[in-house]
Design an enzyme around this catalytic site. Structure first.
Site, PDB file in Angstrom:
ATOM      1  CG  ASP A  14      64.501  46.122  19.216  1.00 34.96           C
ATOM      2  OD1 ASP A  14      65.226  47.070  19.556  1.00 34.96           O
ATOM      3  OD2 ASP A  14      63.301  46.253  18.952  1.00 34.96           O
ATOM      4  CB  CYS A 242      63.865  54.169  23.637  1.00 35.22           C
ATOM      5  SG  CYS A 242      63.300  55.430  22.500  1.00 35.22           S
TER       6      CYS A 242
HETATM    7 ZN    ZN Z   1      62.026  47.649  18.697  1.00 35.84          ZN
END
Ligand code: ZN
Length: 311
Positions: A14, A242
Site C-alpha cells: 500500500d 490516497c
Molecule cells: Zn490501503
C-alpha cells in the site's frame, strides 16, 4: 481475550503504490528484513497486478519468493483478480489477500468488475487454493474495501458490507478484514460494524485496514479493539497516500500503532526503538517522500522505553 495484537506492515504494498519512482527489489527486501529484525512478523509484501498498470510491482514474483524464504514471518501478497491470484500461487506466497469493494463504483474503477463478479472470482480462487499441495497452500485473507465510505459513492450501506463479508466467509478464508480505503471511518461506525461483522463471521478473526486521511486512524483502532479486532494493517512512516486526496496522510503509521498498543498493555512482539531506526533508514531509501506519524517526530518518552520493547 488474548493480549497479542497482530500488526501487519503493508508499506511495501500500500505504501509504495503512490511513491512516484521505482524502488528496487534489494531495497524492498532490506526494508522487509530490517522490520522483521525489529520484531514485525506479518507483512503484505507486494501486489500481483498488471505490470503495465503498476510497474512498482513488476518484481512481485521475486519479492514474494525472497520474502517466503525469510524465516519467522508471514508474507502476504494482494491479488485483485483471478490472474493475480494464479501468479501469487505460482510464486508460492504464504498468504493470499483478496479484497472486494463494497462500493460498486470503486469496484468497477479499481478492478473492472461488479462485486458479484468479484465474489464469483473469489469462489474460483478458493477452489484453486484448495487444489494446492498442502505444503504450497497459502492462508487466505479475505476483506471488503471501502467498507466505511467511498470517494465516488459517499456513504456505504453497512448491510451491504455485512452481506459481502458473510458471502466471502462461506467460501472458507482463514482470516478476514475490513478496509477504510479512503479514510472516512469514525469510531462509532467502526465499533458498530466490527461487532456486527464479528457476530456474522463467527470463528474467523477480524482485522482492520485503516487510513489516517482525516486523522481518525488511531481512535478507530481503539474502537476496533473494543469490538474485538485482533489484527491491524499499518505502514511505516504512514506511507500510502490516497489517490483522491493528494498530499493527505496515508495508512496508520506502524510506529504510532505500536506505541498506542503498548501503552494499552497489549503485546505486538515489536521492538519500537528498533522500528524507529528502520523509519530513519526508510527516509533515506525513499528520498523526497514525506513520512507521517507522530512518534517518529516526537520520539519515545524516556520513562516508557522499557515498555516499548517486546515482553
Ligand atoms: Zn490501503
Amino acid at each position: 481475550m488474548s493480549d497479542f495484537i497482530t500488526v501487519r506492515e503493508v508499506g511495501l504494498r500500500d505504501g509504495l503504490q503512490l511513491v512516484p519512482f521505482h524502488v528496487d527489489t534489494d531495497t524492498k527486501l532490506a526494508w522487509l528484513e530490517a522490520e522483521a529484525d525489529a520484531g514485525v512478523s506479518a507483512f503484505e509484501v507486494t501486489s500481483f497486478v498488471s505490470r503495465k498498470a503498476m510497474p512498482q510491482f513488476a518484481d512481485a514474483e521475486l519479492v514474494a519468493a525472497r520474502a517466503a524464504a525469510l524465516p519467522g514471518i508471514s508474507a502476504a501478497a494482494l491479488a485483485l483478480n483471478g490472474r493475480g491470484a494464479e501468479r501469487a500461487l505460482e510464486a508460492g506466497v504464504g498468504m493470499l489477500v483478496f479484497v472486494i469493494s463494497a462500493s460498486q463504483a470503486h469496484s468497477k474503477g479499481n478492478a473492472g468488475r461488479s462485486a458479484d463478479q468479484a465474489l464469483a472470482e473469489f469462489a474460483e480462487i478458493m477452489t484453486q487454493v484448495r487444489a494446492c499441495a498442502p505444503e504450497r497452500r497459502p492462508r487466505v485473507l479475505a476483506g471488503v474495501a471501502t467498507a466505511f465510505g467511498c470517494t465516488l459513492e459517499g456513504a456505504i450501506d453497512p448491510a451491504r458490507v455485512r452481506a459481502l463479508m458473510s458471502a466471502m466467509a462461506e467460501l472458507g478464508p482463514d482470516e478476514m478484514a475490513l478496509a477504510d480505503t479512503v479514510g472516512y471511518a469514525n469510531p462509532a461506525q467502526v465499533k458498530t460494524l466490527c461487532r456486527e461483522v464479528k457476530a456474522d463471521i463467527g470463528h474467523l478473526s477480524l482485522g482492520l485496514h485503516l487510513h489516517d486521511t482525516r486523522g481518525l486512524a488511531l481512535v478507530n483502532v481503539v474502537a476496533g479493539l473494543e469490538a474485538g479486532v485482533t489484527a491491524f494493517d499499518a505502514a511505516l512512516g504512514g506511507l500510502g497516500g490516497c489517490p483522491f486526496a493528494p498530499g493527505a496522510s496515508g495508512n496508520v503509521a506502524t510506529e504510532d500503532l505500536v506505541y498506542l498498543l503498548h501503552t494499552l498493555g497489549l503485546r505486538t512482539g515489536i521492538h519500537l526503538p528498533k522500528l524507529l531506526k528502520v523509519r530513519e533508514r526508510l527516509a533515506e531509501w525513499l528520498p523526497g517522500v514525506e513520512l507521517h506519524g507522530a512518534v517518529g517526530r516526537a520520539g519515545i518518552p524516556a520513562h516508557q522505553v522499557a515498555e516499548m520493547e517486546p515482553y
